[in-house]
Design an enzyme around this catalytic site. Structure first.
Site, PDB file in Angstrom:
ATOM      1  N   ASP A   1      88.999 150.138  19.234  1.00 12.60           N
ATOM      2  CA  ASP A   1      89.731 151.074  20.094  1.00 12.60           C
ATOM      3  C   ASP A   1      91.000 151.523  19.368  1.00 12.60           C
ATOM      4  OD1 ASP A   1      91.405 152.251  22.074  1.00 12.60           O
ATOM      5  OD2 ASP A   1      90.407 151.113  23.653  1.00 12.60           O
TER       6      ASP A   1
ATOM      7  N   HIS B   1      87.899 154.185  22.611  1.00 10.39           N
ATOM      8  CA  HIS B   1      88.743 154.153  23.806  1.00 10.39           C
ATOM      9  C   HIS B   1      88.079 154.961  24.916  1.00 10.39           C
ATOM     10  CE1 HIS B   1      92.467 153.406  25.961  1.00 10.39           C
ATOM     11  NE2 HIS B   1      92.425 154.662  26.387  1.00 10.39           N
TER      12      HIS B   1
ATOM     13  N   SER C   1      91.673 152.387  31.049  1.00 13.54           N
ATOM     14  CA  SER C   1      92.925 152.558  30.320  1.00 13.54           C
ATOM     15  C   SER C   1      94.125 152.309  31.245  1.00 13.54           C
ATOM     16  CB  SER C   1      92.965 153.950  29.678  1.00 13.54           C
ATOM     17  OG  SER C   1      93.988 154.052  28.721  1.00 13.54           O
TER      18      SER C   1
END
Length: 328
Positions: free
Chosen positions: A271, A300, A144
């Site tokens: 996601d 995610h 991320s």
């Protein structure tokens, strides 16, 4: 043309949508066998970084290090980081999971903290590790926000990257920060956004207590999303005029074409954090180094393959990619 059209990833039957694939690994996974040795290092500007080291389990020396960068408001103790550290160790590598400023459990000393385009600290960690142990190879992994920092680091100024850094693998990366910041504010994503905002507000309160008179907390609780928070705090604290200027500078998507080492980017199509602009298919199609994999599922920072505590596809895929045909 490194577009990986057919990802082999398949989620377990009980994780049947992107939200479950995101939430279950975050809340119900543990990786207890990883044991860190923490080292605090002083930065050149008078601050500090906390580094969590994990050596290969057999205790034998290795010439290869994997560096793991965590996500927004994360730390080296998060299950997805520990899972990657475990996988790197089992592959015969040392691993270093570093904590961003203000993320190690203790507020950093300066007004500045960390942000999603701050590659100087990652460069500092890489060079510190190389100076400490003389590793011959370094692999970078990130999730991320940490994936965004990693991609930007590799692409913004490739000649700065030490030659020992040979491959990278990143997952669930918001390569377009402005679009992502609005995407996560959608109604179906408010659960995630509210959790982030809670910790971000608390850190501003800690920062204000540490540095009296330097942080204005007026209307702090009225800031409801990333653009509002970043415009008020992140941008001015780190030298940007606005959130938009910060997003433009920090988004890794604009730097992907500069990457000069084999780099795997895995973003799941379901996601909940990522809008369409975070799937840089055109760049990957033209780049000899950026390998884009877009599995249908994964959520995610998810990618579970069986029970929550078991190994994950992201870890298996990273080790496979990082250790494949590495020059000697």
């Amino acid at each position: 043309m490194p577009l990986i059209a057919n990802s082999p990833y398949q989620p377990p039957f009980y994780l049947f949508n992107g939200h479950l694939q995101t939430i279950v690994p975050s809340l119900w996974r543990s990786v207890p066998e990883v044991r860190y040795h923490r080292e605090r290092v002083e930065t050149d500007d008078g601050d500090f970084l906390d580094l969590d080291w994990s050596r290969r389990p057999d205790g034998q020396p290795t010439d290869t290090l994997g560096i793991v960068s965590h996500g927004l408001e994360g730390d080296a103790g998060r299950p997805y980081v520990r899972g990657m550290v475990r996988a790197l160790n089992h592959a015969g590598l040392d691993a270093l999971a570093w904590n961003y400023r203000s993320c190690s459990g203790e507020m950093n000393r300066l007004l500045r903290s960390y942000h999603l385009g701050d590659t100087d600290d990652l460069d500092f960690v890489v060079r510190y590790a190389l100076g400490k142990a003389r590793y011959r190879r370094v692999f970078l992994t990130g999730f991320s926000a940490g994936g965004n920092v990693t991609l930007k680091y590799l692409g913004e100024n490739p000649v700065r990257v030490p030659k020992q850094v040979q491959r990278a693998a990143v997952f669930s990366v918001p390569t377009d920060l402005k679009s992502s910041s609005h995407h996560i504010a959608r109604l179906e994503n408010r659960l995630y956004l509210n959790r982030f905002m809670k910790t971000l507000r608390e850190k501003m309160r800690q920062k204000a207590a540490l540095l009296p008179g330097q942080v204005d907390l007026t209307n702090l609780d009225e800031l409801q999303d990333f653009p509002q928070f970043d415009d008020r705090f992140t941008a001015p604290m780190h030298g940007f005029k606005s959130a938009d200027e910060y997003y433009e500078y920090a988004s890794s998507g604009r730097y992907l074409s500069g990457i000069r080492i084999p780099t795997l980017l895995v973003n799941a199509q379901n996601d909940p954090f990522l809008p369409p602009s975070c799937f840089p298919r055109e760049v990957a199609a033209q780049s000899p180094c950026v390998f884009l994999e877009t599995p249908t599922d994964g959520g995610h920072v998810g990618f579970a393959e069986g029970p929550p505590d078991g190994p994950y596809y992201s870890e298996r895929r990273a080790v496979e990619f990082l250790t494949a045909e590495v020059p000697g």
